[in-house]
Write a protein that holds these residues in place. Structure first.
Motif, PDB file in Angstrom:
ATOM      1  N   LYS A  86       0.841  -1.193   0.000  1.00  0.00           N
ATOM      2  CA  LYS A  86       0.000   0.000   0.000  1.00  0.00           C
ATOM      3  C   LYS A  86       0.881   1.250   0.000  1.00  0.00           C
ATOM      4  O   LYS A  86       2.035   1.190   0.440  1.00  0.00           O
ATOM      5  CB  LYS A  86      -0.875   0.017   1.254  1.00  0.00           C
ATOM      6  N   PRO A  87       0.356   2.377  -0.436  1.00  0.00           N
ATOM      7  CA  PRO A  87       1.153   3.607  -0.385  1.00  0.00           C
ATOM      8  C   PRO A  87       1.678   3.911   1.020  1.00  0.00           C
ATOM      9  O   PRO A  87       2.785   4.450   1.163  1.00  0.00           O
ATOM     10  CB  PRO A  87       0.164   4.672  -0.855  1.00  0.00           C
ATOM     11  N   GLU A  88       0.920   3.531   2.040  1.00  0.00           N
ATOM     12  CA  GLU A  88       1.367   3.807   3.407  1.00  0.00           C
ATOM     13  C   GLU A  88       2.508   2.903   3.869  1.00  0.00           C
ATOM     14  O   GLU A  88       3.060   3.098   4.943  1.00  0.00           O
ATOM     15  CB  GLU A  88       0.202   3.716   4.393  1.00  0.00           C
ATOM     16  N   ASP A  89       2.858   1.913   3.047  1.00  0.00           N
ATOM     17  CA  ASP A  89       4.023   1.074   3.348  1.00  0.00           C
ATOM     18  C   ASP A  89       5.319   1.733   2.898  1.00  0.00           C
ATOM     19  O   ASP A  89       6.407   1.240   3.202  1.00  0.00           O
ATOM     20  CB  ASP A  89       3.904  -0.289   2.670  1.00  0.00           C
ATOM     21  N   MET A  90       5.201   2.820   2.189  1.00  0.00           N
ATOM     22  CA  MET A  90       6.379   3.497   1.654  1.00  0.00           C
ATOM     23  C   MET A  90       7.202   4.054   2.808  1.00  0.00           C
ATOM     24  O   MET A  90       6.697   4.804   3.649  1.00  0.00           O
ATOM     25  CB  MET A  90       5.985   4.612   0.700  1.00  0.00           C
ATOM     26  N   ALA A  91       8.479   3.673   2.846  1.00  0.00           N
ATOM     27  CA  ALA A  91       9.367   4.063   3.941  1.00  0.00           C
ATOM     28  C   ALA A  91      10.774   3.559   3.640  1.00  0.00           C
ATOM     29  O   ALA A  91      10.981   2.815   2.668  1.00  0.00           O
ATOM     30  CB  ALA A  91       8.885   3.462   5.256  1.00  0.00           C
ATOM     31  N   VAL A  92      11.702   3.940   4.479  1.00  0.00           N
ATOM     32  CA  VAL A  92      13.013   3.312   4.483  1.00  0.00           C
ATOM     33  C   VAL A  92      12.933   2.138   5.450  1.00  0.00           C
ATOM     34  O   VAL A  92      12.501   2.293   6.596  1.00  0.00           O
ATOM     35  CB  VAL A  92      14.121   4.286   4.928  1.00  0.00           C
ATOM     36  N   TYR A  93      13.315   0.973   4.969  1.00  0.00           N
ATOM     37  CA  TYR A  93      13.259  -0.239   5.762  1.00  0.00           C
ATOM     38  C   TYR A  93      14.655  -0.580   6.268  1.00  0.00           C
ATOM     39  O   TYR A  93      15.611  -0.637   5.484  1.00  0.00           O
ATOM     40  CB  TYR A  93      12.697  -1.389   4.931  1.00  0.00           C
ATOM     41  N   TYR A  94      14.736  -0.812   7.563  1.00  0.00           N
ATOM     42  CA  TYR A  94      16.013  -1.077   8.215  1.00  0.00           C
ATOM     43  C   TYR A  94      16.040  -2.494   8.775  1.00  0.00           C
ATOM     44  O   TYR A  94      15.097  -2.924   9.461  1.00  0.00           O
ATOM     45  CB  TYR A  94      16.244  -0.103   9.361  1.00  0.00           C
ATOM     46  N   CYS A  95      17.132  -3.168   8.524  1.00  0.00           N
ATOM     47  CA  CYS A  95      17.355  -4.466   9.135  1.00  0.00           C
ATOM     48  C   CYS A  95      17.950  -4.266  10.517  1.00  0.00           C
ATOM     49  O   CYS A  95      18.756  -3.354  10.736  1.00  0.00           O
ATOM     50  CB  CYS A  95      18.297  -5.284   8.259  1.00  0.00           C
ATOM     51  N   ASN A  96      17.570  -5.128  11.433  1.00  0.00           N
ATOM     52  CA  ASN A  96      18.036  -5.048  12.812  1.00  0.00           C
ATOM     53  C   ASN A  96      18.464  -6.423  13.289  1.00  0.00           C
ATOM     54  O   ASN A  96      17.825  -7.424  12.957  1.00  0.00           O
ATOM     55  CB  ASN A  96      16.906  -4.515  13.694  1.00  0.00           C
ATOM     56  N   ALA A  97      19.536  -6.459  14.054  1.00  0.00           N
ATOM     57  CA  ALA A  97      19.989  -7.708  14.664  1.00  0.00           C
ATOM     58  C   ALA A  97      20.325  -7.433  16.128  1.00  0.00           C
ATOM     59  O   ALA A  97      20.979  -6.427  16.436  1.00  0.00           O
ATOM     60  CB  ALA A  97      21.209  -8.257  13.941  1.00  0.00           C
ATOM     61  N   ASN A  98      19.863  -8.307  16.991  1.00  0.00           N
ATOM     62  CA  ASN A  98      20.096  -8.147  18.423  1.00  0.00           C
ATOM     63  C   ASN A  98      21.023  -9.216  18.961  1.00  0.00           C
ATOM     64  O   ASN A  98      20.845 -10.398  18.688  1.00  0.00           O
ATOM     65  CB  ASN A  98      18.766  -8.213  19.179  1.00  0.00           C
TER      66      ASN A  98
END
Length: 115
Positions: A86-98
């Motif tokens: 959806k248009p609201e999914d538009m973003a910068v996506y960041y991977c995270n590791a803990n």
């Protein structure tokens, strides 16, 4: 230290699909959970999906039923399959590791949803 490299972002039309990948290197044996977060302009970073080393998953409410997170432990890689975008999914996506000591972040990959 853990290094994370994301790939797979890009431009997609509403209703389309993308798959993001995040490859971890370095002290990967210390990682107990990996996940994806996103940040849109003017908004706070939010959880998209997370997967533990035991395979347990949890998702942000906005993506439940549309996104799927998976992990290939042999490749130290986590994937995010995004469907029905959806248009609201538009973003910068960041991977995270803990790890037990700290949290690591990738550089981010842009996802644009537009016709």
């Amino acid at each position: 230290q853990v290094q994370l490299v994301e790939s797979g972002g890009g431009l997609v039309q509403p209703g389309g699909s993308l798959r993001l990948s995040c490859a971890a290197s370095g002290s990967t044996i210390r990682i107990y959970a990996m996940g994806w977060y996103r940040q849109a302009p003017g908004k706070q970073r939010e959880l998209v999906a997370r997967i533990s080393d035991g395979g347990g998953t949890n998702y942000g409410d906005a993506v439940k039923g549309r996104f799927t997170i998976s992990r290939d432990s042999a490749k130290n890689t986590v994937y995010l399959q995004m469907n029905s975008l959806k248009p609201e999914d538009m973003a910068v996506y960041y991977c995270n590791a803990n790890t037990a000591i700290r949290s690591y972040w990738g550089q981010g990959t842009q996802v644009t949803v537009s016709s």
